[in-house]
Design a protein around this motif. Sequence first.
Motif, PDB file in Angstrom:
ATOM      1  N   SER A  61       0.868  -0.902  -0.243  1.00 31.99           N
ATOM      2  CA  SER A  61       0.279  -0.178  -0.135  1.00 31.99           C
ATOM      3  C   SER A  61       1.045   1.329   0.040  1.00 31.99           C
ATOM      4  CB  SER A  61      -1.349   0.353   1.376  1.00 31.99           C
ATOM      5  OG  SER A  61      -2.072  -0.999   1.282  1.00 31.99           O
ATOM      6  N   GLU A  84       1.243   3.795  -1.386  1.00 26.80           N
ATOM      7  CA  GLU A  84       0.830   5.729  -1.472  1.00 26.80           C
ATOM      8  C   GLU A  84       0.087   6.369  -0.591  1.00 26.80           C
ATOM      9  OE1 GLU A  84      -2.165   5.862  -4.733  1.00 26.80           O
ATOM     10  OE2 GLU A  84      -0.696   5.792  -6.248  1.00 26.80           O
ATOM     11  N   ARG A  85      -0.551   4.547   0.636  1.00 30.23           N
ATOM     12  CA  ARG A  85      -0.878   5.209   1.540  1.00 30.23           C
ATOM     13  C   ARG A  85      -0.171   5.543   2.656  1.00 30.23           C
ATOM     14  NH1 ARG A  85      -4.064   1.396   6.081  1.00 30.23           N
ATOM     15  NH2 ARG A  85      -3.581  -0.278   4.290  1.00 30.23           N
ATOM     16  N   GLN A  86       0.777   4.905   2.370  1.00 32.80           N
ATOM     17  CA  GLN A  86       2.502   4.464   3.700  1.00 32.80           C
ATOM     18  C   GLN A  86       3.157   6.518   2.903  1.00 32.80           C
ATOM     19  OE1 GLN A  86       4.778   1.833   5.021  1.00 32.80           O
ATOM     20  NE2 GLN A  86       4.094   0.833   3.668  1.00 32.80           N
ATOM     21  N   ALA A  98       0.544   8.733   2.820  1.00 28.26           N
ATOM     22  CA  ALA A  98       0.325   9.718   3.251  1.00 28.26           C
ATOM     23  C   ALA A  98       0.262   9.144   4.764  1.00 28.26           C
ATOM     24  CB  ALA A  98      -1.084   9.012   2.788  1.00 28.26           C
ATOM     25  N   LEU A  99       0.946   8.349   4.784  1.00 27.47           N
ATOM     26  CA  LEU A  99       0.808   8.381   6.382  1.00 27.47           C
ATOM     27  C   LEU A  99       2.315   8.980   7.214  1.00 27.47           C
ATOM     28  CD1 LEU A  99      -1.136   4.846   7.935  1.00 27.47           C
ATOM     29  CD2 LEU A  99      -2.000   7.549   7.630  1.00 27.47           C
TER      30      LEU A  99
END
Length: 449
Positions: free
Chosen positions: A180, A182-184, A186-187
């Motif tokens: 994931s 892209e989520r990495q 974002a976070l």
Amino acid sequence: MAAILHASAGVDAGKRVRRFMHLQHETMPRRQLAQLQLARLRATVRNAYDHVPLHRARLDAAGIAPDDIRRLDEIRHLPFTLKTDLRDQYPFGLLARPRAELTRLHASSGTTCKPTVVGYTKQDVDHWADLMARSLFAAGVRRGDTFHNALGYGLFTGGLGMHYGAERLGAVVVPISGGSTERQVALIVDFKPRVMCATPSYALVIAEAAEKQGIDLRSSALEVGLFGGEPWSAAMRAEIEARLGLKAFDVYGLSEIMGPGVACECECQNGLHGWEDHFLFEVIDPDTGRVLPEGAVGELVITTLTKEALPMLRYRTRDITRITTAPCDCGRTHLRILRISGRDDDMLIVRGVNIHPSQIEAVLADRPRIAPHCQLIVDRRGALDQLTVEVEALPGLAASDFAEIAYDVAHHIKSMIDVSAEVHVRSSGEIPSFDGKAVRVRDLRPKAS
Ligand code: DLL
């Protein structure tokens, strides 16, 4: 305490670091460390002899009783333990405790379809958390830091090993695991972690994803990164530091011995301190098995000194490196492993996953419609390792079947070995079988140095 010992080595530094829970061990004079190692080695050999039939048989054959060991250098008379021993004793034959007394099992890939299984008692997990916390502290992680853990959780020791260590140190863990991407990104932007960890190749994948989204992670809160699980070079360190805007530290370990946290760099970034109160390190000539003098390049051999469930006597890691006991500017007295430059066997590490060509061979042998030999090509596309498996269709098969065969083989490789591979099917006779080997490997990635 922030720049631990960095500028001020020596006695003063020793006093300052002792304030941290484990630093009295890490700055112990080497002679005292050797005494501790000897006592623990004797207890480990006793544990292995009393509870593991394979170790008992080998020690008996070598004519060594646990109480015979009087000096540390007598370790060189003990028999080696090999990865194939874990395979032959699959799944639990090397465990020195009944299964009901364990708290955890992990597994890494073995040389066949069967994984290598490792077990831990509660005390083993507790020591692991301590050693991982110690490693993180050495790299500059501190209580209260937010810790983005992008190592895989699950049977792989990376994710959970880091997790327990970071919690033990008092960090705030974000257990995102791998994937994931892209989520990495974002976070990292939203949670503002000061610390991240990942395999080095995945760190670059995260950097690439951020750059594609127009996000500059160099201005994020990240300051410290711990990377390991696969070989990486000084050039890769420089690239990770430049693209993620952090200081990158090397962390080493292997499931058979514990998991991550067997050794880790301190703030001097000048080799990885191997935690000698829990492990005994040797470097041997991989061909003769002879112990090499300090500083010589050879295969790292590790003996556990405190493991209850899986005591390992002279485990041949197949990792190629050299070690030094020269004092480190940080004031720690434990030896340093000078970067792992590669392996002495045919194991490949692709995106952090260990792959033995024999595992691929075992998967192919079970598939109908293809010949038993194949070619593995490992390359780097952008930051990501790419595994391509070239297989050969049996004579008489139509080219129109190739796409379906490729899908079937890729699916089975993924489900048995947990790695994604691109599979190319060639017509009969197109893949030569080289020197009698079923699997030919071409590793086209830049070498670690
Ligand atoms: O890779 C444990 C680990 C996870 C270490 C995350 C550090 C960070 P295994 O899956 O059993 O365990 O793979 C162990 O990976 O024998 C080396 O060949 C390689 N390896 C691990 N760390 C490094 C490193 C984990 N820092 C095998 N540099 C080992 C080079 C490494 N190779």
